[in-house]
Scaffold this active site. Sequence first.
Site, mmCIF file in Angstrom:
data_model
loop_
_atom_site.group_PDB
_atom_site.id
_atom_site.type_symbol
_atom_site.label_atom_id
_atom_site.label_comp_id
_atom_site.label_asym_id
_atom_site.label_seq_id
_atom_site.Cartn_x
_atom_site.Cartn_y
_atom_site.Cartn_z
ATOM 1 N N GLY A 7 20.966 11.898 3.834
ATOM 2 C CA GLY A 7 19.144 11.664 4.299
ATOM 3 C C GLY A 7 17.994 11.161 3.247
ATOM 4 N N PHE A 11 11.836 9.895 5.552
ATOM 5 C CA PHE A 11 10.410 10.381 4.316
ATOM 6 C C PHE A 11 10.405 11.333 3.347
ATOM 7 C CE2 PHE A 11 6.423 13.081 4.816
ATOM 8 C CZ PHE A 11 5.787 11.972 4.635
ATOM 9 N N GLY A 13 13.611 11.616 2.071
ATOM 10 C CA GLY A 13 14.735 11.697 0.719
ATOM 11 C C GLY A 13 13.921 10.776 0.171
ATOM 12 N N LEU A 76 19.675 16.351 2.978
ATOM 13 C CA LEU A 76 18.609 16.379 3.240
ATOM 14 C C LEU A 76 18.411 15.883 5.203
ATOM 15 C CD1 LEU A 76 15.610 14.519 0.707
ATOM 16 C CD2 LEU A 76 15.794 17.002 1.188
ATOM 17 N N TYR A 184 15.423 23.932 16.028
ATOM 18 C CA TYR A 184 15.442 24.077 14.779
ATOM 19 C C TYR A 184 15.359 24.475 13.725
ATOM 20 C CZ TYR A 184 13.746 21.638 10.964
ATOM 21 O OH TYR A 184 13.509 21.614 9.649
ATOM 22 N N ASN A 213 4.229 22.611 5.737
ATOM 23 C CA ASN A 213 4.000 21.323 6.084
ATOM 24 C C ASN A 213 3.607 19.936 5.190
ATOM 25 O OD1 ASN A 213 3.836 23.044 7.734
ATOM 26 N ND2 ASN A 213 4.113 21.902 9.252
HETATM 27 C C1 UD1 Z 1 6.442 21.294 10.820
HETATM 28 C C2 UD1 Z 1 7.928 20.216 11.456
HETATM 29 C C3 UD1 Z 1 9.206 20.975 10.927
HETATM 30 C C4 UD1 Z 1 8.843 21.366 9.233
HETATM 31 C C5 UD1 Z 1 7.387 22.484 9.204
HETATM 32 C C6 UD1 Z 1 8.189 22.979 7.812
HETATM 33 C C7 UD1 Z 1 7.997 18.622 12.787
HETATM 34 C C8 UD1 Z 1 7.650 17.872 14.457
HETATM 35 N N1 UD1 Z 1 7.087 19.765 12.050
HETATM 36 O O1 UD1 Z 1 6.663 22.345 11.464
HETATM 37 O O2 UD1 Z 1 10.018 20.137 11.501
HETATM 38 O O3 UD1 Z 1 10.199 22.182 9.328
HETATM 39 O O4 UD1 Z 1 7.039 21.619 10.028
HETATM 40 O O5 UD1 Z 1 7.763 21.620 7.297
HETATM 41 O O6 UD1 Z 1 7.366 17.771 12.382
HETATM 42 N N2 UD1 Z 1 -0.365 19.973 17.102
HETATM 43 C C9 UD1 Z 1 -1.875 19.743 17.570
HETATM 44 N N3 UD1 Z 1 -1.748 18.198 18.268
HETATM 45 C C10 UD1 Z 1 -0.682 17.576 18.259
HETATM 46 C C11 UD1 Z 1 0.424 17.928 17.423
HETATM 47 C C12 UD1 Z 1 0.542 19.161 16.821
HETATM 48 O O7 UD1 Z 1 -2.622 20.230 17.389
HETATM 49 O O8 UD1 Z 1 -1.535 16.666 18.697
HETATM 50 C C13 UD1 Z 1 0.180 20.703 16.145
HETATM 51 C C14 UD1 Z 1 1.000 22.014 16.785
HETATM 52 O O9 UD1 Z 1 0.776 23.545 18.189
HETATM 53 C C15 UD1 Z 1 0.822 23.181 15.770
HETATM 54 C C16 UD1 Z 1 0.146 22.864 14.319
HETATM 55 O O10 UD1 Z 1 -0.103 20.792 14.765
HETATM 56 O O11 UD1 Z 1 -0.107 24.021 15.511
HETATM 57 C C17 UD1 Z 1 1.518 21.579 13.586
HETATM 58 O O12 UD1 Z 1 2.339 21.192 14.555
HETATM 59 P P1 UD1 Z 1 3.935 20.222 13.439
HETATM 60 O O13 UD1 Z 1 3.185 19.382 12.588
HETATM 61 O O14 UD1 Z 1 4.432 19.764 14.250
HETATM 62 O O15 UD1 Z 1 4.463 20.867 12.197
HETATM 63 P P2 UD1 Z 1 5.486 22.752 12.749
HETATM 64 O O16 UD1 Z 1 5.381 22.913 14.197
HETATM 65 O O17 UD1 Z 1 4.471 23.451 11.777
#
Ligand code: UD1
Length: 350
Positions: A7, A11, A13, A76, A184, A213
């Site tokens: 991987g 991003f 990787g 990754l 996931y 995140n």
């Molecule tokens: C993310 C990753 C996951 C990774 C984890 C830890 C993605 C999609 N998810 O999960 O793969 O394992 O971090 O690194 O990459 N939200 C909004 N508006 C939007 C989109 C999302 O408010 O348009 C909110 C969601 O409801 C959530 C938060 O933002 O509460 C974070 O969402 P997201 O970035 O998808 O991350 P995680 O679900 O935390």
Amino acid sequence: MRILVTGGAGFIGAAATRALLAAGHDVVVLDALRADVHGDRPAPALPDGVDLLRADVRDGAAVRDALAGRDVVVHLAAKVGLGVGIDDIDDYVSSNDLGTAVLLRAAAERVGAGQAPHVVYASSMVVYGEGAYACADHGAVHPPPRAETDLAAGVFDPRCPVCGRVLVPGLVAEDAPLDPRNVYAATKAHGERLLAAWARATGATAAALRFHNVYGSGMPRNTPYAGVASIFRSEAEHGRAPRVFEDGGQRRDLVHVDDVARAVVAAVERPQAPGRAEPFNVGSGTVTTVGELARRVAALLGAPEPVVTGEWRAGDVRHVTASSERAGRVLGWRAEVGLDEGLAALVGRL
Ligand code: UD1
């Protein structure tokens, strides 16, 4: 050291590959350049001196070739994100569980020929499900998934499983139970279990890095798998208000991709006890709410104030923020990029 990064065109990787090279290691990348990650764009340019083997990690023959002469594997390659719907379930399981199994099997075959490689596995904070919580009356508790009726009523914080009171979030440490809440997350938790079984069977060393995140330039965008920082940036760049789900109070630990890359280097260079897969939280140590993130990204790009929609995604966790103290103590790693600096770079203001 001679390292295989699966991987390595993705991003995280690509950042890890650059950091490993900068630390003086020799790197080969195995990457399938999946269409759901890379679209139909041409293969990304890898740094000079890095060979790209274009193959899927489920292809045992390709993985065996790629592993020849490698001391370390940084694994990754995965299908990431929360997923589009449950119809993704088989692709997640195949890509992540089977992919990890094929890689580990090939790595185990090296035992007879000499030493099994040290494996550094990309896990995720999502393996914890909801993070750490305390109830005013019942102390530390582990809440069940949130009820639809609560979410529909705008009660987004989880409740105490004993008395039903809304809980106060805290920092989750590596000894918290794994409780994956979506497909996931289940594959990442299973990958950790497979890694632990593999380390026991081979006597090799392994580390599972539970990334929080991750954000930074080069983040995937405009895909259903993009993280929230990338989605907010994309909206704000187009002059639109970022759309914040729930009430915006959900807490995350945003860790910059360059810090994550440095954590990979630290885990590569400091194998721990043989026969064990050692977990490490990899977070910045700073708690941010999603609402605050949206406000900051919108302000940096001069976009309208975020809209708080009250929507929610099935399988989302409310708060997950880590203590990364163990990575500091054992690996000598800590995050260096602050949120101000990281967000300015993300939106191209640095
Ligand atoms: C993310 C990753 C996951 C990774 C984890 C830890 C993605 C999609 N998810 O999960 O793969 O394992 O971090 O690194 O990459 N939200 C909004 N508006 C939007 C989109 C999302 O408010 O348009 C909110 C969601 O409801 C959530 C938060 O933002 O509460 C974070 O969402 P997201 O970035 O998808 O991350 P995680 O679900 O935390």
